[in-house]
Design an enzyme around this catalytic site. Sequence first.
Site, mmCIF file in Angstrom:
data_model
loop_
_atom_site.group_PDB
_atom_site.id
_atom_site.type_symbol
_atom_site.label_atom_id
_atom_site.label_comp_id
_atom_site.label_asym_id
_atom_site.label_seq_id
_atom_site.Cartn_x
_atom_site.Cartn_y
_atom_site.Cartn_z
ATOM 1 N N LYS A 172 0.946 -1.117 -0.290
ATOM 2 C CA LYS A 172 0.042 -0.163 0.002
ATOM 3 C C LYS A 172 1.073 1.474 -0.198
ATOM 4 O O LYS A 172 1.178 1.707 0.813
ATOM 5 C CB LYS A 172 -0.966 -0.061 1.219
ATOM 6 C CG LYS A 172 -2.069 1.239 1.093
ATOM 7 C CD LYS A 172 -2.511 1.174 2.996
ATOM 8 C CE LYS A 172 -2.047 2.851 3.039
ATOM 9 N NZ LYS A 172 -1.818 4.140 2.523
ATOM 10 N N GLY A 207 -4.473 3.095 -1.259
ATOM 11 C CA GLY A 207 -5.934 3.214 -0.970
ATOM 12 C C GLY A 207 -5.778 4.874 0.556
ATOM 13 O O GLY A 207 -4.162 4.328 0.572
ATOM 14 N N GLY A 209 -5.055 4.898 5.043
ATOM 15 C CA GLY A 209 -4.293 3.908 5.533
ATOM 16 C C GLY A 209 -5.765 3.453 6.418
ATOM 17 O O GLY A 209 -5.680 2.036 7.069
ATOM 18 N N VAL A 212 -7.375 0.439 3.392
ATOM 19 C CA VAL A 212 -6.569 -0.574 3.283
ATOM 20 C C VAL A 212 -5.328 -1.192 3.899
ATOM 21 O O VAL A 212 -5.409 -2.619 4.432
ATOM 22 C CB VAL A 212 -5.972 -0.015 1.797
ATOM 23 C CG1 VAL A 212 -4.689 -1.289 1.265
ATOM 24 C CG2 VAL A 212 -7.032 0.655 0.929
ATOM 25 N N GLY A 213 -4.635 0.226 4.728
ATOM 26 C CA GLY A 213 -3.631 -0.200 5.649
ATOM 27 C C GLY A 213 -4.787 -1.274 6.754
ATOM 28 O O GLY A 213 -3.694 -2.261 7.338
ATOM 29 N N GLU A 251 8.915 1.215 11.819
ATOM 30 C CA GLU A 251 9.856 1.812 11.611
ATOM 31 C C GLU A 251 9.232 2.898 11.761
ATOM 32 O O GLU A 251 8.236 3.625 11.187
ATOM 33 C CB GLU A 251 10.506 2.222 10.281
ATOM 34 C CG GLU A 251 11.691 2.678 10.921
ATOM 35 C CD GLU A 251 11.509 4.361 10.406
ATOM 36 O OE1 GLU A 251 11.706 5.059 10.989
ATOM 37 O OE2 GLU A 251 11.475 4.070 8.784
ATOM 38 N N CYS A 285 12.417 10.700 10.391
ATOM 39 C CA CYS A 285 11.954 10.266 11.384
ATOM 40 C C CYS A 285 13.138 10.139 11.831
ATOM 41 O O CYS A 285 13.733 10.425 13.539
ATOM 42 C CB CYS A 285 11.221 8.680 10.826
ATOM 43 S SG CYS A 285 12.454 7.894 9.903
ATOM 44 N N GLU A 383 7.270 14.955 18.529
ATOM 45 C CA GLU A 383 8.227 14.635 16.924
ATOM 46 C C GLU A 383 7.313 15.825 16.055
ATOM 47 O O GLU A 383 5.891 15.499 16.255
ATOM 48 C CB GLU A 383 7.927 13.613 16.332
ATOM 49 C CG GLU A 383 8.754 13.501 14.889
ATOM 50 C CD GLU A 383 8.466 12.121 14.200
ATOM 51 O OE1 GLU A 383 9.871 11.932 13.868
ATOM 52 O OE2 GLU A 383 7.742 10.822 14.273
#
Length: 482
Positions: A172, A207, A209, A212-213, A251, A285, A383
């Site tokens: 995805k 798609g 998240g 589809v995720g 990650e 990141c 973050e």
Amino acid sequence: MSNVNLNKFYIDGQWLENTNGNTLDVINPATEDVVAQVACGDTEQVNSAVAAAKKAFPLWSSTPSKTRSEIIQKIASEMEYRQDELVAAVSQTMGCPEHIASWLQIEGAIYAMALFAEHTGVTETQEQGDKCIIVKEPIGVCGFINPWNFPLHQFVGKVGAALAAGCTMVVKPSEQTPWQDFIMTEIIASVLADFNAPAGVFNLVPGTGVVVGDALSRHQDIDMISFTGSTGAGIKVAQAAAPTVKRVMQELGGKSPFIITQDANLADAVKYGVEDVMLNSGQSCNTLSRMLVPQAQYDEAVTLAKTVAKELILGMTEDAFLGPVSSKAHQQRVLSYIKLGIDEGARLICGGIETPAGYEKGFYIQPTIFTDVHNKMRIAQEEIFGPVLCMIPYQNIDEAIEIANDTPFGLSSAVFAKDDAAAFNIAKKIRAGQCMINGGEFNYLAPFGGYKQSGNGREFTAMGVEEFLETKAVIFTTNTSE
């Protein structure tokens, strides 16, 4: 406009039209123009893709390692041939200037793909034990959820490792940066066909998240899910995957510290740190977003940092260092953190919430540096994922290490000291998956991954391939080495 049709799916060796008609706009963050529309899949496409991957797995997993190595090498060669297209795809959808995207986003990913060809033999090696033989086997069907900030880099880290291990997969792409995944699908589909690989080894389902995720994470026939993104989203992926007890590799976020020691070359260290935070518009990141400086040198470091930041050029031209951030929503998020820093009492020495002059169109943010930051401030703990640096003073090296480790994250870190040996002694005390010594840069020959809330598992190198393997012990009544 994109010269690649993104309004389709790739499932079971075939391109399928988007019959449900749902699409997402792909927006160029530098111009705010819609550059393409990408298909927005649902559970129907996920189920079809997973079924195809499951069907292909027995034959693909038994493919000789030499063949898988040749396939990966050919994919890397085709990536090199289409490098300009990949650069344009990432630049136009993410807002990274082309000359930066070329070396930062694309060249390394091509190199990394080729490296995976060296690690296919792991499935054909055996470890002799006492009355047992230990073998490694591919884990099965994998679901990959890719990020928007380093879309090709993370695609390769997942797909290259899975191909090397003999796994099949459903990918995805990020909604914001799907274009390069379609180019890669064309490449991979062509190469797999050349080698008569079974249909269904590789599948692409664009798609959201949320749909589809989530469907990939929950699917009972997915054996492993690999996700790159925010820690918050990673938690949701893990929760969705838990009922099926599949392997979850993540990650996630970071708030990486950069310790500058009193005997380091201060000017070199500060320049390295400021440029690291501003590269990719701070959307990395592993960016070194907390600069820890000895109190005695703090004022000098602040002056140096401001000078470096002021020299950085915004835009998409050949002389630009940083482009816009990825989207309007993300721009507002980063600006809210800058406002928060001001409200928390940190001192703004450059940048801020004002729109950069001449950049009224596009999602631009000025390179921003906060000083007089203490580590309990939210801007030092959370973050931000933008071109924002926090400069924190410390009294002695023990305090610096304590501040460095006082974070829920542990993805990366850095130390600048008088020499590598001195820096290495400090690096050993930092709780993070990587540490850059005296100007070190990202290295595809080093495993990548984090401690704590920065995730689990490692990407790239042989260790990255091992994440996609199961260990089987075959046990005998007699010692098999005799």
